[in-house]
Enzyme design. Structure first.
Site, PDB file in Angstrom:
ATOM      1  N   ASP A  34       0.853  -1.187   0.000  1.00 49.20           N
ATOM      2  CA  ASP A  34       0.000   0.000   0.000  1.00 49.20           C
ATOM      3  C   ASP A  34       0.893   1.242   0.000  1.00 49.20           C
ATOM      4  O   ASP A  34       1.896   1.294   0.720  1.00 49.20           O
ATOM      5  CB  ASP A  34      -0.908  -0.008   1.231  1.00 49.20           C
ATOM      6  CG  ASP A  34      -2.051   0.990   1.121  1.00 49.20           C
ATOM      7  OD1 ASP A  34      -3.211   0.551   1.050  1.00 49.20           O
ATOM      8  OD2 ASP A  34      -1.779   2.208   1.102  1.00 49.20           O
ATOM      9  N   ASN A  96     -12.823  -2.995   2.951  1.00 48.82           N
ATOM     10  CA  ASN A  96     -13.866  -1.979   2.977  1.00 48.82           C
ATOM     11  C   ASN A  96     -14.783  -2.175   1.771  1.00 48.82           C
ATOM     12  O   ASN A  96     -14.310  -2.395   0.657  1.00 48.82           O
ATOM     13  CB  ASN A  96     -13.229  -0.581   2.937  1.00 48.82           C
ATOM     14  CG  ASN A  96     -12.359  -0.330   4.156  1.00 48.82           C
ATOM     15  OD1 ASN A  96     -12.765  -0.619   5.275  1.00 48.82           O
ATOM     16  ND2 ASN A  96     -11.157   0.175   3.950  1.00 48.82           N
ATOM     17  N   VAL A 105     -11.044   2.721  -3.509  1.00 48.18           N
ATOM     18  CA  VAL A 105     -10.705   2.152  -4.819  1.00 48.18           C
ATOM     19  C   VAL A 105     -11.716   1.043  -5.116  1.00 48.18           C
ATOM     20  O   VAL A 105     -11.824   0.068  -4.364  1.00 48.18           O
ATOM     21  CB  VAL A 105      -9.270   1.590  -4.856  1.00 48.18           C
ATOM     22  CG1 VAL A 105      -8.977   0.991  -6.232  1.00 48.18           C
ATOM     23  CG2 VAL A 105      -8.250   2.681  -4.518  1.00 48.18           C
ATOM     24  N   HIS A 109     -10.424  -5.472  -2.844  1.00 45.72           N
ATOM     25  CA  HIS A 109      -9.094  -5.688  -2.278  1.00 45.72           C
ATOM     26  C   HIS A 109      -9.199  -5.976  -0.795  1.00 45.72           C
ATOM     27  O   HIS A 109     -10.132  -5.548  -0.122  1.00 45.72           O
ATOM     28  CB  HIS A 109      -8.178  -4.478  -2.503  1.00 45.72           C
ATOM     29  CG  HIS A 109      -8.763  -3.178  -2.058  1.00 45.72           C
ATOM     30  ND1 HIS A 109      -9.701  -2.499  -2.791  1.00 45.72           N
ATOM     31  CD2 HIS A 109      -8.550  -2.427  -0.942  1.00 45.72           C
ATOM     32  CE1 HIS A 109     -10.033  -1.382  -2.162  1.00 45.72           C
ATOM     33  NE2 HIS A 109      -9.363  -1.322  -1.026  1.00 45.72           N
ATOM     34  N   HIS A 111      -6.874  -5.551   2.689  1.00 48.93           N
ATOM     35  CA  HIS A 111      -5.686  -4.992   3.333  1.00 48.93           C
ATOM     36  C   HIS A 111      -5.152  -6.031   4.300  1.00 48.93           C
ATOM     37  O   HIS A 111      -5.910  -6.576   5.111  1.00 48.93           O
ATOM     38  CB  HIS A 111      -6.035  -3.748   4.159  1.00 48.93           C
ATOM     39  CG  HIS A 111      -6.624  -2.622   3.397  1.00 48.93           C
ATOM     40  ND1 HIS A 111      -5.909  -1.495   3.058  1.00 48.93           N
ATOM     41  CD2 HIS A 111      -7.878  -2.420   2.907  1.00 48.93           C
ATOM     42  CE1 HIS A 111      -6.693  -0.655   2.402  1.00 48.93           C
ATOM     43  NE2 HIS A 111      -7.898  -1.185   2.308  1.00 48.93           N
TER      44      HIS A 111
HETATM   45  P1  AMP Z   1      -9.706   1.435   0.483  1.00 47.63           P
HETATM   46  O1  AMP Z   1      -9.808   2.783   1.130  1.00 47.63           O
HETATM   47  O2  AMP Z   1     -10.097   0.317   1.373  1.00 47.63           O
HETATM   48  O3  AMP Z   1     -10.439   1.423  -0.847  1.00 47.63           O
HETATM   49  O4  AMP Z   1      -8.168   1.197   0.195  1.00 47.63           O
HETATM   50  C1  AMP Z   1      -7.504   1.677  -0.926  1.00 47.63           C
HETATM   51  C2  AMP Z   1      -6.044   1.658  -0.604  1.00 47.63           C
HETATM   52  O5  AMP Z   1      -5.321   1.774  -1.812  1.00 47.63           O
HETATM   53  C3  AMP Z   1      -5.558   2.791   0.300  1.00 47.63           C
HETATM   54  O6  AMP Z   1      -5.005   2.234   1.495  1.00 47.63           O
HETATM   55  C4  AMP Z   1      -4.509   3.516  -0.538  1.00 47.63           C
HETATM   56  O7  AMP Z   1      -3.410   3.954   0.228  1.00 47.63           O
HETATM   57  C5  AMP Z   1      -4.112   2.447  -1.535  1.00 47.63           C
HETATM   58  N1  AMP Z   1      -3.588   2.924  -2.805  1.00 47.63           N
HETATM   59  C6  AMP Z   1      -4.098   3.898  -3.596  1.00 47.63           C
HETATM   60  N2  AMP Z   1      -3.359   4.035  -4.710  1.00 47.63           N
HETATM   61  C7  AMP Z   1      -2.369   3.109  -4.625  1.00 47.63           C
HETATM   62  C8  AMP Z   1      -1.273   2.735  -5.465  1.00 47.63           C
HETATM   63  N3  AMP Z   1      -1.050   3.351  -6.632  1.00 47.63           N
HETATM   64  N4  AMP Z   1      -0.448   1.748  -5.062  1.00 47.63           N
HETATM   65  C9  AMP Z   1      -0.659   1.127  -3.869  1.00 47.63           C
HETATM   66  N5  AMP Z   1      -1.672   1.430  -3.039  1.00 47.63           N
HETATM   67  C10 AMP Z   1      -2.514   2.406  -3.408  1.00 47.63           C
END
Ligand code: AMP
Length: 126
Positions: A34, A96, A105, A109, A111
């Site tokens: 991340d 989430n 995003v 996914h 975490h």
């Molecule tokens: P969520 O808020 O559960 O949708 O998590 C999305 C996660 O994607 C967040 O923890 C961000 O820090 C991570 N994220 C966003 N862009 C990137 C990227 N280019 N590479 C790696 N992680 C990312």
């Protein structure tokens, strides 16, 4: 797979349009660091298929994809040495789904967080 936006950032990572710090990859998943880590180890595990969130994934992915995705979780944890069976102290999984969970995003996914005592699961803000 309805509503899936193939311009989301993880779709771009899967296509190789933007880079990632890869941890693990197989036929079903890609796993990478991340960019905004919330723990010493903060790894994302994503399916290669186009699914918006866990609901979409479980409802629409094949059993093979679902099993493949789940098997990747301990594979990543063992590879990183964070599972207790690989000498670590354990880890937490978070996924989430939707706006109140602050999903940012829209590609499913998980975490994976580890590397320090993560404390109780949530800060109580009822
Ligand atoms: P969520 O808020 O559960 O949708 O998590 C999305 C996660 O994607 C967040 O923890 C961000 O820090 C991570 N994220 C966003 N862009 C990137 C990227 N280019 N590479 C790696 N992680 C990312």
């Amino acid at each position: 797979m309805s509503n899936y936006d193939n311009q989301n950032i993880f779709a771009k990572i899967l296509r190789g349009d933007i880079p990632c710090e890869k941890i693990y990859e197989d036929e079903y998943v890609l796993s990478f660091k991340d960019v905004n880590p919330q723990a010493p180890s903060h790894i994302l595990i994503i399916p290669k298929g186009a699914y918006t969130d866990i609901n979409d994934f479980i409802e629409n992915a094949s059993n093979e994809e679902i099993i493949g995705f789940n098997k990747a979780i301990p594979a990543v944890a063992h590879q990183l040495g964070i599972s207790e069976t690989s000498g670590g102290k354990g880890y937490r999984l978070i996924s989430n789904a939707g706006s109140e969970a602050h999903q940012t995003v829209a590609h499913f996914h998980i975490h994976l967080l580890a590397g320090r005592n993560l404390g109780p699961m949530l800060v109580s803000i009822k």
